[in-house]
Motif scaffolding. Structure first.
Motif, PDB file in Angstrom:
ATOM      1  N   SER A   1      -5.034  15.831   4.546  1.00  0.00           N
ATOM      2  CA  SER A   1      -5.538  14.487   4.256  1.00  0.00           C
ATOM      3  C   SER A   1      -4.476  13.648   3.548  1.00  0.00           C
ATOM      4  O   SER A   1      -3.638  14.166   2.801  1.00  0.00           O
ATOM      5  CB  SER A   1      -6.786  14.562   3.375  1.00  0.00           C
ATOM      6  N   LEU A   2      -4.535  12.339   3.786  1.00  0.00           N
ATOM      7  CA  LEU A   2      -3.665  11.396   3.102  1.00  0.00           C
ATOM      8  C   LEU A   2      -4.481  10.623   2.064  1.00  0.00           C
ATOM      9  O   LEU A   2      -5.710  10.584   2.135  1.00  0.00           O
ATOM     10  CB  LEU A   2      -3.044  10.422   4.104  1.00  0.00           C
ATOM     11  N   TYR A   3      -3.771  10.025   1.117  1.00  0.00           N
ATOM     12  CA  TYR A   3      -4.433   9.179   0.130  1.00  0.00           C
ATOM     13  C   TYR A   3      -3.775   7.815   0.168  1.00  0.00           C
ATOM     14  O   TYR A   3      -2.565   7.689   0.008  1.00  0.00           O
ATOM     15  CB  TYR A   3      -4.318   9.786  -1.268  1.00  0.00           C
ATOM     16  N   ARG A   4      -4.591   6.779   0.396  1.00  0.00           N
ATOM     17  CA  ARG A   4      -4.096   5.407   0.519  1.00  0.00           C
ATOM     18  C   ARG A   4      -4.457   4.633  -0.741  1.00  0.00           C
ATOM     19  O   ARG A   4      -5.611   4.608  -1.154  1.00  0.00           O
ATOM     20  CB  ARG A   4      -4.713   4.730   1.744  1.00  0.00           C
ATOM     21  N   VAL A   5      -3.440   3.974  -1.346  1.00  0.00           N
ATOM     22  CA  VAL A   5      -3.629   3.266  -2.610  1.00  0.00           C
ATOM     23  C   VAL A   5      -3.161   1.826  -2.478  1.00  0.00           C
ATOM     24  O   VAL A   5      -2.088   1.559  -1.914  1.00  0.00           O
ATOM     25  CB  VAL A   5      -2.839   3.945  -3.747  1.00  0.00           C
ATOM     26  N   SER A   6      -3.915   0.889  -3.007  1.00  0.00           N
ATOM     27  CA  SER A   6      -3.454  -0.486  -3.155  1.00  0.00           C
ATOM     28  C   SER A   6      -2.569  -0.552  -4.393  1.00  0.00           C
ATOM     29  O   SER A   6      -3.012  -0.226  -5.500  1.00  0.00           O
ATOM     30  CB  SER A   6      -4.640  -1.436  -3.310  1.00  0.00           C
ATOM     31  N   LEU A   7      -1.328  -0.981  -4.227  1.00  0.00           N
ATOM     32  CA  LEU A   7      -0.426  -1.095  -5.373  1.00  0.00           C
ATOM     33  C   LEU A   7      -0.869  -2.213  -6.310  1.00  0.00           C
ATOM     34  O   LEU A   7      -0.534  -2.209  -7.495  1.00  0.00           O
ATOM     35  CB  LEU A   7       1.007  -1.341  -4.902  1.00  0.00           C
ATOM     36  N   ALA A   8      -1.622  -3.157  -5.783  1.00  0.00           N
ATOM     37  CA  ALA A   8      -2.074  -4.278  -6.603  1.00  0.00           C
ATOM     38  C   ALA A   8      -3.177  -3.870  -7.571  1.00  0.00           C
ATOM     39  O   ALA A   8      -3.290  -4.421  -8.675  1.00  0.00           O
ATOM     40  CB  ALA A   8      -2.570  -5.416  -5.718  1.00  0.00           C
TER      41      ALA A   8
ATOM     42  N   GLY B   1      -6.726   7.888  10.616  1.00  0.00           N
ATOM     43  CA  GLY B   1      -6.466   9.281  10.293  1.00  0.00           C
ATOM     44  C   GLY B   1      -6.306  10.156  11.519  1.00  0.00           C
ATOM     45  O   GLY B   1      -6.050  11.362  11.404  1.00  0.00           O
ATOM     46  N   ARG B   2      -6.420   9.577  12.701  1.00  0.00           N
ATOM     47  CA  ARG B   2      -6.306  10.364  13.935  1.00  0.00           C
ATOM     48  C   ARG B   2      -4.881  10.853  14.128  1.00  0.00           C
ATOM     49  O   ARG B   2      -3.922  10.100  13.947  1.00  0.00           O
ATOM     50  CB  ARG B   2      -6.735   9.511  15.129  1.00  0.00           C
ATOM     51  N   ILE B   3      -4.748  12.127  14.468  1.00  0.00           N
ATOM     52  CA  ILE B   3      -3.430  12.692  14.750  1.00  0.00           C
ATOM     53  C   ILE B   3      -3.003  12.257  16.146  1.00  0.00           C
ATOM     54  O   ILE B   3      -3.676  12.563  17.145  1.00  0.00           O
ATOM     55  CB  ILE B   3      -3.445  14.223  14.637  1.00  0.00           C
ATOM     56  N   LEU B   4      -1.897  11.546  16.219  1.00  0.00           N
ATOM     57  CA  LEU B   4      -1.398  11.031  17.495  1.00  0.00           C
ATOM     58  C   LEU B   4      -0.555  12.054  18.238  1.00  0.00           C
ATOM     59  O   LEU B   4      -0.532  12.058  19.473  1.00  0.00           O
ATOM     60  CB  LEU B   4      -0.584   9.762  17.252  1.00  0.00           C
ATOM     61  N   ALA B   5       0.154  12.891  17.493  1.00  0.00           N
ATOM     62  CA  ALA B   5       1.007  13.906  18.115  1.00  0.00           C
ATOM     63  C   ALA B   5       1.335  14.973  17.083  1.00  0.00           C
ATOM     64  O   ALA B   5       1.437  14.685  15.887  1.00  0.00           O
ATOM     65  CB  ALA B   5       2.298  13.292  18.654  1.00  0.00           C
ATOM     66  N   THR B   6       1.482  16.196  17.570  1.00  0.00           N
ATOM     67  CA  THR B   6       1.909  17.316  16.739  1.00  0.00           C
ATOM     68  C   THR B   6       2.988  18.075  17.496  1.00  0.00           C
ATOM     69  O   THR B   6       2.814  18.407  18.670  1.00  0.00           O
ATOM     70  CB  THR B   6       0.746  18.262  16.418  1.00  0.00           C
ATOM     71  N   TYR B   7       4.093  18.341  16.818  1.00  0.00           N
ATOM     72  CA  TYR B   7       5.196  19.082  17.417  1.00  0.00           C
ATOM     73  C   TYR B   7       5.476  20.302  16.533  1.00  0.00           C
ATOM     74  O   TYR B   7       5.643  20.164  15.330  1.00  0.00           O
ATOM     75  CB  TYR B   7       6.462  18.222  17.496  1.00  0.00           C
TER      76      TYR B   7
ATOM     77  N   TYR C   1       0.849  -1.190   0.000  1.00  0.00           N
ATOM     78  CA  TYR C   1       0.000   0.000   0.000  1.00  0.00           C
ATOM     79  C   TYR C   1       0.883   1.238   0.000  1.00  0.00           C
ATOM     80  O   TYR C   1       1.915   1.279   0.686  1.00  0.00           O
ATOM     81  CB  TYR C   1      -0.925   0.023   1.219  1.00  0.00           C
ATOM     82  N   ALA C   2       0.484   2.236  -0.761  1.00  0.00           N
ATOM     83  CA  ALA C   2       1.202   3.503  -0.809  1.00  0.00           C
ATOM     84  C   ALA C   2       0.363   4.587  -0.156  1.00  0.00           C
ATOM     85  O   ALA C   2      -0.870   4.582  -0.246  1.00  0.00           O
ATOM     86  CB  ALA C   2       1.519   3.887  -2.250  1.00  0.00           C
ATOM     87  N   TRP C   3       1.070   5.509   0.483  1.00  0.00           N
ATOM     88  CA  TRP C   3       0.449   6.649   1.136  1.00  0.00           C
ATOM     89  C   TRP C   3       1.009   7.913   0.514  1.00  0.00           C
ATOM     90  O   TRP C   3       2.218   8.027   0.301  1.00  0.00           O
ATOM     91  CB  TRP C   3       0.742   6.646   2.637  1.00  0.00           C
ATOM     92  N   PHE C   4       0.137   8.864   0.227  1.00  0.00           N
ATOM     93  CA  PHE C   4       0.554  10.123  -0.379  1.00  0.00           C
ATOM     94  C   PHE C   4       0.113  11.283   0.502  1.00  0.00           C
ATOM     95  O   PHE C   4      -0.999  11.285   1.048  1.00  0.00           O
ATOM     96  CB  PHE C   4      -0.084  10.292  -1.768  1.00  0.00           C
ATOM     97  N   GLY C   5       1.007  12.283   0.626  1.00  0.00           N
ATOM     98  CA  GLY C   5       0.672  13.521   1.306  1.00  0.00           C
ATOM     99  C   GLY C   5       0.344  14.594   0.277  1.00  0.00           C
ATOM    100  O   GLY C   5       0.646  14.463  -0.908  1.00  0.00           O
ATOM    101  N   SER C   6      -0.269  15.686   0.747  1.00  0.00           N
ATOM    102  CA  SER C   6      -0.742  16.733  -0.149  1.00  0.00           C
ATOM    103  C   SER C   6      -0.266  18.107   0.292  1.00  0.00           C
ATOM    104  O   SER C   6      -0.336  18.440   1.478  1.00  0.00           O
ATOM    105  CB  SER C   6      -2.274  16.730  -0.207  1.00  0.00           C
ATOM    106  N   LEU C   7       0.174  18.906  -0.685  1.00  0.00           N
ATOM    107  CA  LEU C   7       0.504  20.295  -0.398  1.00  0.00           C
ATOM    108  C   LEU C   7      -0.752  21.121  -0.171  1.00  0.00           C
ATOM    109  O   LEU C   7      -0.682  22.236   0.332  1.00  0.00           O
ATOM    110  CB  LEU C   7       1.304  20.897  -1.560  1.00  0.00           C
ATOM    111  N   GLY C   8      -1.907  20.578  -0.537  1.00  0.00           N
ATOM    112  CA  GLY C   8      -3.152  21.319  -0.409  1.00  0.00           C
ATOM    113  C   GLY C   8      -3.886  21.094   0.895  1.00  0.00           C
ATOM    114  O   GLY C   8      -4.930  21.707   1.129  1.00  0.00           O
ATOM    115  N   GLY C   9      -3.387  20.225   1.769  1.00  0.00           N
ATOM    116  CA  GLY C   9      -4.078  19.971   3.030  1.00  0.00           C
ATOM    117  C   GLY C   9      -3.512  18.766   3.743  1.00  0.00           C
ATOM    118  O   GLY C   9      -2.562  18.128   3.284  1.00  0.00           O
TER     119      GLY C   9
END
Length: 321
Positions: free
Chosen positions: A72-79, A123-129, A62-70
């Motif tokens: 949210s993450l995007y989760r993709v099945s590589l298969a 998607g819960r934020i566990l910690a922010t520094y 599975y791949a995870w992508f971050g966004s410059l626009g916000g």
């Protein structure tokens, strides 16, 4: 005292920095995945308007992508190439990211100045520094057995997030700001300087891309002192160096505006290396970062050459490793 002990724990992990990154011969499961990847899509769409930048792969295919626009993450099945948006409850940008075996994403928060840790399942934020100064841009991150290290593209420093023996997250007071010294050269007036980060093959130091210095350089940083020394790459320059990926002694450097990935072979200490080859592909549209699964490299196309809109199309592509 707690801060001192945490810093000591983080620094003592320097001898094992590369253990979580270097990849040896493929085992049976990885070989099966590599064989399966021949039937998996080598290009898949990302949500319109998503503005991808960072990528992480795993656990599993599975791949995870971050966004410059916000945030949210995007989760993709590589298969299958199919994916889903994972809201994280923040609008702050997500630039570089890495995932760990605990199902967490460590995210460089860009101009939000945040180091964020997110539960990838919920998607819960566990910690922010919060780190740095008003002009800080937290750009990329690498995970090591004892820490997560983040680059600051506008200041001569990296941030260390010490992790406990079972991956426990630290209190905010234990975040380490490591000043870069030695041969490090910073662009004037808080200009854009550092980008991708990886460990050296022997795990004793960090490798940081400096796009400003001498036409684009790679520097070896001592995680105990911040002393930075240029890696001798011969005539190779990294003016558009962005995300990097270390596999064994092979370092993949994404040269985003050049639509290319430069493949370098390093010595064990990460003090010198040379170009092996350059990967190009007509499907590259300013890729920014790179992750691996099986016998493939996966790269998001950031399309920095167009003005982003809510309908701008984005995708990710796979190329042979």
């Amino acid at each position: 005292m707690a801060r001192s002990l945490a810093r000591r724990r983080l620094l003592l992990t320097g001898a094992a920095l590369g253990a979580g990154t270097a990849v040896g011969p493929l085992g049976p499961a990885a070989r099966a995945a590599a064989a399966a990847s021949g039937r998996w899509p080598d290009r898949f769409p990302l949500p319109a308007g998503f503005r991808p930048e960072g990528i992480a792969v795993g656990p599993g295919p599975y791949a995870w992508f971050g966004s410059l626009g916000g945030g949210s993450l995007y989760r993709v099945s590589l298969a299958t190439g199919r994916g889903t948006i994972v809201p994280t409850g923040t609008d702050a940008m997500s630039v570089g990211l890495k995932t760990d075996r605990h199902g967490r994403a460590f995210i460089a928060g860009g101009t939000s100045r945040q180091l964020r840790v997110v539960d990838t399942r919920s998607g819960r934020i566990l910690a922010t520094y919060e780190v740095g100064a008003a002009s800080t841009m937290v750009n990329d991150v690498v995970l090591t057995p004892g820490a997560a290290w983040f680059t600051d593209s506008t200041h001569a420093q990296v941030y260390g997030l010490p992790l406990g023996p079972r991956g426990e997250l630290p209190p905010a007071r234990d975040v380490v700001t490591l000043r870069l010294t030695g041969e490090w050269a910073e662009a004037p007036d808080d200009g854009f300087t550092s980008n991708g980060i990886a460990p050296t093959p022997d795990g004793r130091a960090l490798l940081v891309v400096n796009v400003f210095q001498d036409g684009g350089s790679l520097l070896r940083v001592d995680p105990r002192t911040g002393d930075a020394r240029r890696v001798d790459l011969g005539t190779t320059r990294l003016p558009d160096g962005d995300g990097v990926l270390l596999l064994g002694r092979t370092l993949y450097v994404v040269q985003q505006k050049q639509n290319a990935v430069d493949v370098l072979h390093l010595d064990a200490g990460g003090r010198r290396g040379g170009a092996v080859r350059r990967i190009t592909d007509p499907r590259f549209r300013i890729p920014t970062t790179v992750a691996a699964y099986g016998d493939r490299l996966y790269l998001p196309n950031a399309r920095f050459d167009v003005d982003p809109t809510p309908s701008t199309e984005y995708d990710a592509v796979a190329v042979p490793r």
